[in-house]
Enzyme design. Structure first.
Site, PDB file in Angstrom:
ATOM      1  N   GLU A   1       0.835  -1.201   0.000  1.00 51.15           N
ATOM      2  CA  GLU A   1       0.000   0.000   0.000  1.00 51.15           C
ATOM      3  C   GLU A   1       0.870   1.251   0.000  1.00 51.15           C
ATOM      4  O   GLU A   1       0.521   2.268  -0.599  1.00 51.15           O
ATOM      5  CB  GLU A   1      -0.915  -0.003   1.217  1.00 51.15           C
ATOM      6  CG  GLU A   1      -1.982  -1.093   1.211  1.00 51.15           C
ATOM      7  CD  GLU A   1      -3.190  -0.744   0.367  1.00 51.15           C
ATOM      8  OE1 GLU A   1      -3.024  -0.557  -0.861  1.00 51.15           O
ATOM      9  OE2 GLU A   1      -4.289  -0.648   0.932  1.00 51.15           O
TER      10      GLU A   1
ATOM     11  N   THR B   1      -6.405   7.378  -4.135  1.00 48.41           N
ATOM     12  CA  THR B   1      -6.080   7.519  -2.716  1.00 48.41           C
ATOM     13  C   THR B   1      -5.088   8.652  -2.477  1.00 48.41           C
ATOM     14  O   THR B   1      -5.211   9.419  -1.512  1.00 48.41           O
ATOM     15  CB  THR B   1      -5.504   6.203  -2.161  1.00 48.41           C
ATOM     16  OG1 THR B   1      -6.457   5.157  -2.374  1.00 48.41           O
ATOM     17  CG2 THR B   1      -5.214   6.317  -0.677  1.00 48.41           C
TER      18      THR B   1
END
Length: 310
Positions: free
Chosen positions: A131, A184
């Site tokens: 991530e 994101t």
């Protein structure tokens, strides 16, 4: 094992008041990650198929599955490599953990191929490193529940420590996915750098009561506690139709509603012993229709057990 196939589910992060701390695995949708050992060290992404595959790189150093698997091989000092084939069941930029599912699936698959398995916390940490590469920050609110299943709370990031809670059996989930995407990285740039003390107190109170609701099986309390006055409002400009869709869900009988991760998915929860969730879904769709915002996909689902082998 020489090869494995892993189901990696979508996940909900934040759940309103638990930014970067709360997460929950869904029963559906999900990715399917196929992995096989190779004699040459390193990770290869042979193919990516399915929804959004055209925007996902085959470069293992930048691919969520590849990065996470490489972290597992590195941590375990493995003497083999892995080749992956990925089938996406939901698109990137969805707000329900697309990159997290790919990362967790890669880490879990790699771990299954090991002779000496890593503990769950290490698997989550390897997926969270992925991530960091793909979204710019080390966060485990999606990969945590994707690996462990159920509802997860990150007590601490340094060192990483997660706790799992089994959600109520009657916790239903509506997911509405508008047609646009939200990155994101972009969504993190709009978050306030400072928070008022009164806002912090509000968030802590709701986050605490949400956990209490999960432990006691109180769907109404869970829904009331999915309230965020810090992160979600700042992201609303990137998610047109959000506030109206949430309002429509509540008016139609949802216990609570919130923005899924960075968006654009909007989530509503309900007691599935009282309703099948369709009136809530219909109300949310009507809200988007009035706003002339197209919707790509919807699901009426529930929480799930996380990654599993097929």
């Amino acid at each position: 094992m020489e090869k494995v196939k892993v189901v990696a589910p979508a996940t909900l992060s934040n759940l309103g008041s638990g930014f970067d701390v709360f997460g929950m695995a869904l029963s559906e949708p999900f990715d399917i990650i196929e992995a096989r050992k190779t004699s040459e060290p390193g990770v290869i992404i042979e193919s990516v198929e399915g929804w959004g595959a055209e925007v996902i790189t085959l470069d293992a150093a930048l691919n969520s599955t590849g990065v996470a698997a490489a972290e597992v091989l590195k941590k375990s000092n493995a003497d083999f490599g892995i080749a992956f084939n990925i089938k996406k069941g939901f698109r990137p930029g969805s707000g329900i953990g697309s990159s997290g599912a790919s990362a967790a699936g890669g880490a879990v698959a790699a771990n299954l191929l090991l002779k000496n398995k890593l503990p769950p916390r290490d698997i989550v940490a390897c997926a969270a490193e992925s991530e960091r590469v793909t979204s710019g920050s080390f966060h485990a609110d999606n990969v945590g529940p994707c690996v462990l299943g159920g509802f997860t709370v990150i007590r601490c990031y340094e060192p990483l420590e997660l706790k799992k809670i089994t959600p109520p059996k009657n916790l239903g989930v509506v997911v509405v996915m508008p047609s646009f995407t939200v990155k994101t990285l972009d969504a993190r740039t709009v978050i306030p750098k400072q928070v008022k003390l009164s806002d912090m107190i509000y968030e802590v109170g709701n986050a605490s009561s949400l956990v209490l609701g999960m432990c006691s099986g109180d769907v109404d309390l869970i829904g009331k506690s999915m309230t965020d006055i810090v992160v979600e409002p700042s992201r609303s400009k990137l998610n047109p139709g959000l506030m109206d869709a949430k309002k429509a869900a509540i008016e139609a009988g949802a216990a609570g509603s919130f923005l899924g991760g960075s968006g654009p998915c909007v989530i509503a929860i309900f007691d599935n012993s009282l309703t099948d969730g369709k009136p809530i879904l219909d109300a949310m769709l009507d809200s988007y229709k009035r706003a002339n915002i197209a919707v790509d996909k919807t699901w009426i689902t529930t929480w799930g057990e996380g990654c599993r082998s097929l």
